[in-house]
Design a protein around this motif. Structure first.
Motif, PDB file in Angstrom:
ATOM      1  N   ASP A   1      51.893  28.692   1.939  1.00 32.82           N
ATOM      2  CA  ASP A   1      52.877  27.939   2.719  1.00 32.82           C
ATOM      3  C   ASP A   1      53.170  26.548   2.152  1.00 32.82           C
ATOM      4  OD1 ASP A   1      53.283  29.977   4.486  1.00 32.82           O
ATOM      5  OD2 ASP A   1      51.892  29.222   6.004  1.00 32.82           O
TER       6      ASP A   1
ATOM      7  N   GLU B   1      47.543  29.397   3.852  1.00 30.20           N
ATOM      8  CA  GLU B   1      47.880  27.970   3.926  1.00 30.20           C
ATOM      9  C   GLU B   1      48.313  27.428   2.569  1.00 30.20           C
ATOM     10  OE1 GLU B   1      44.950  29.314   4.902  1.00 30.20           O
ATOM     11  OE2 GLU B   1      43.261  28.079   4.285  1.00 30.20           O
ATOM     12  N   TRP B   2      47.760  27.960   1.476  1.00 28.61           N
ATOM     13  CA  TRP B   2      48.201  27.530   0.155  1.00 28.61           C
ATOM     14  C   TRP B   2      49.576  28.102  -0.171  1.00 28.61           C
ATOM     15  CZ3 TRP B   2      46.967  23.469  -2.335  1.00 28.61           C
ATOM     16  CH2 TRP B   2      45.678  22.942  -2.251  1.00 28.61           C
TER      17      TRP B   2
ATOM     18  N   GLU C   1      45.121  32.059  -0.170  1.00 28.88           N
ATOM     19  CA  GLU C   1      45.083  31.944   1.274  1.00 28.88           C
ATOM     20  C   GLU C   1      46.479  31.571   1.781  1.00 28.88           C
ATOM     21  OE1 GLU C   1      43.212  30.219  -0.843  1.00 28.88           O
ATOM     22  OE2 GLU C   1      41.167  30.951  -0.555  1.00 28.88           O
TER      23      GLU C   1
END
Length: 198
Positions: A134, A131-132, A129
């Motif tokens: 980043d 967010e991971w 994903e």
């Protein structure tokens, strides 16, 4: 902060036993995933159960692993890590060429493992994903420190990681549940002289 069960290596023989690359992998798997049999570990590392059994016995001889006597059979023994972490002072072995060679070998294998871990992340990044992707971080910096300051820096970084680890354990957090995943934190503090090796 809760003390983690740590084995402090001062015996050159124990360090030499750990210097074998497969033994380091077996110990890491037992620490990360819990007790296992020689055959179960053999499947994961691509070896025969005879080979993994031999190396587990060698690790047991110097206190890194122990048999779980309350489960398994004579033919299928279960093994567990005796401690959650290993520590030693490389300077303890500077006066013994063979022990120092083992100390370097262990650290070299750990660094190779870290590189494999980073390579795996690069290969899998597109499947994670955003967010991971980043928050997966790599950085470096250079500071001028005394040995005492470098030690304090390492201690402070370690204490921070342990604080987050304890929170996770206290919350009963599990990988793959409620957005949580296993995260490996790598850091090195090493002095250099001369040109920065780029």
């Amino acid at each position: 902060m809760t003390e983690r069960p740590t084995i402090r290596v001062q015996d050159p023989e124990a360090l030499a036993a750990l210097a074998h690359p497969l033994r380091g992998r077996l110990l890491s798997l037992l620490r990360a995933d819990g007790p296992a049999t020689a055959s179960g570990l053999a499947e994961r590392v691509g070896e025969s159960s005879g080979v993994t059994s031999y190396h587990l016995r060698k690790l047991a001889e110097v206190g890194f692993v122990e048999e779980e006597t309350d489960r398994g059979t004579k033919r299928e023994r279960w093994w567990r890590a005796a401690h959650t972490a290993t520590s030693w002072s490389p300077s303890d072995f500077l006066g013994d060429p063979e022990a120092h060679k083992a100390s370097v070998s262990v650290r070299r294998e750990w660094y190779r493992w870290q590189q494999r871990l980073l390579d795996q992340w690069m290969a899998e990044e597109r499947d994670w994903e955003p967010e991971w992707v980043d928050v997966a971080a790599s950085s470096d910096d250079m500071v001028v420190l005394t040995p005492a300051e470098a030690e304090a820096l390492g201690t402070e970084l370690w204490d921070t990681v342990q604080r987050f680890r304890e929170r996770s354990v206290a919350a009963g957090r599990q990988a793959g549940v409620d957005g949580a995943e296993r995260v490996v934190v790598l850091f090195h503090t090493v002095p250099i002289r001369g040109e920065w090796p780029l």
